[in-house]
Design an enzyme around this catalytic site. Structure first.
Site, short mmCIF file in Angstrom:
data_model
loop_
_atom_site.label_atom_id
_atom_site.label_comp_id
_atom_site.label_asym_id
_atom_site.label_seq_id
_atom_site.Cartn_x
_atom_site.Cartn_y
_atom_site.Cartn_z
N ASP A 1 0.86 -1.18 0.00
CA ASP A 1 0.00 0.00 0.00
C ASP A 1 0.90 1.23 0.00
O ASP A 1 2.10 1.14 0.26
CB ASP A 1 -0.91 0.00 1.23
CG ASP A 1 -1.85 1.21 1.27
OD1 ASP A 1 -2.62 1.38 0.30
OD2 ASP A 1 -1.82 1.98 2.24
N SER A 2 0.29 2.38 -0.26
CA SER A 2 1.05 3.63 -0.26
C SER A 2 1.51 4.01 1.14
O SER A 2 2.38 4.86 1.31
CB SER A 2 0.20 4.77 -0.84
OG SER A 2 -0.98 4.95 -0.07
N CYS B 1 -4.22 -1.15 -2.15
CA CYS B 1 -4.26 0.28 -2.41
C CYS B 1 -5.19 0.50 -3.59
O CYS B 1 -4.96 -0.05 -4.67
CB CYS B 1 -2.86 0.80 -2.74
SG CYS B 1 -2.80 2.54 -3.25
N GLU C 1 -3.08 9.24 8.36
CA GLU C 1 -1.63 9.10 8.53
C GLU C 1 -1.11 9.94 9.71
O GLU C 1 -0.10 9.60 10.32
CB GLU C 1 -0.90 9.49 7.24
CG GLU C 1 -1.18 8.58 6.06
CD GLU C 1 -0.29 7.35 6.03
OE1 GLU C 1 0.78 7.36 6.64
OE2 GLU C 1 -0.71 6.34 5.39
N CYS D 1 -10.77 3.67 -0.64
CA CYS D 1 -9.36 3.86 -0.29
C CYS D 1 -9.14 3.09 0.99
O CYS D 1 -9.99 3.15 1.90
CB CYS D 1 -9.03 5.34 -0.09
SG CYS D 1 -7.36 5.63 0.56
N HIS E 1 -7.37 3.57 3.45
CA HIS E 1 -7.28 4.40 4.66
C HIS E 1 -8.66 4.70 5.24
O HIS E 1 -8.80 4.94 6.44
CB HIS E 1 -6.59 5.74 4.35
CG HIS E 1 -5.11 5.66 4.14
ND1 HIS E 1 -4.55 5.08 3.03
CD2 HIS E 1 -4.07 6.08 4.91
CE1 HIS E 1 -3.24 5.17 3.11
NE2 HIS E 1 -2.91 5.77 4.24
#
Length: 266
Positions: free
Chosen positions: A10-11, A73, A152, A184, A186
């Protein structure tokens, strides 16, 4: 004989929601997770850049002897999946199709909204996947670029998160969608905030479990599923492994052990 692992990338931290589902669904499998924390977020970057990062990570994970690559992702799934499937020597699973399949299955009104990064929304990957399942769906998309940095920075439970969510989700409420895809990895961290803004009649689709089940099905069909022993987890980050470990413990509500630093090619 050493078990071959499933590679997951993932990013940044968001893919840990998928890692958690994989660990629960496939407890006997070894897993190698790569969080590209040096380059997060992917959602505001070009297709060429995201594809280059994804190929670099895939090469590294293939070098670890993986048997499958899971793109945890949505942006990389939307922009880099065809190239990864062309160049990788192992099966590659993306996160978009499992989520689209579930949303098309559970919607009652046929109105589906997709929340995603700017790049995912621009790619139209979700509408294409949804209309493949049901050509009569009415689909709206909403880019939510500030959601990733909120997660994040561990700001998911702050008043700022709710204010930003209210702004992004106003068009979604107007669309009268009864099913909303968290497009997403996240975004499930913000599920409580998003649900609070949209209300109890809206069903949120988190594709983590759908993707884990797709991985399980593929491995079983191809005779590659592990059926005994406890799987081992290895974690890499491309920047600041100490911070990654600290936030990962918060997001997973579980310790992930040592986080190894692995810088990508410049």
């Amino acid at each position: 004989m050493t078990k071959k692992a499933i590679g997951v990338f993932d990013s940044g931290l968001g893919g840990l929601t998928i890692l958690k589902a994989l660990r629960q669904t496939l407890p006997h499998e070894n897993l190698i997770y790569f969080g590209d924390s040096a380059n997060v977020p992917y959602g505001s970057k070009s297709k060429q850049t995201v594809t280059r990062f994804s190929l670099d990570i895939a090469r590294f994970l293939e070098g670890q002897g993986i048997k499958m690559l899971v793109i945890a992702c949505n942006t990389a799934s939307a922009l880099a999946l065809p190239e990864l499937r062309k160049r990788c020597g192992v099966p590659v699973l993306g996160v978009i199709e499992p989520g689209a399949q579930k949303a098309a299955r559970v919607t009652r009104s046929g109105r589906v909204a997709v929340l995603g990064t700017e790049a995912t929304v621009k790619s139209n990957a979700y509408p294409k996947a949804l209309l493949k399942q049901n050509p009569h769906l009415h689909i709206v998309q909403q880019a939510c670029p500030l959601f990733v940095p909120l997660v994040e920075e561990n700001w998911a439970k702050t008043p700022a998160a709710r204010l930003i969510a209210q702004t992004y989700l106003a068009p979604v409420k107007q669309s009268k969608a009864d099913t909303v895809i968290l497009g997403c990895t996240h975004y499930p961290v913000l599920k409580e905030v998003i649900a609070g803004v949209l209300g109890p009649r809206v069903q949120l689709v988190d594709s983590a479990q759908s993707l884990a089940e797709a991985a399980q099905s593929f491995l079983q069909q191809h005779g590659q599923a592990e059926t005994s022993g406890r799987g081992k987890l290895t974690v890499y980050a491309s920047d600041d492994p100490a911070r990654f470990k600290r936030l990962a413990a918060y997001l997973l509500a579980d310790k992930i052990g040592t986080v190894h630093l692995k810088k990508l090619n410049a």
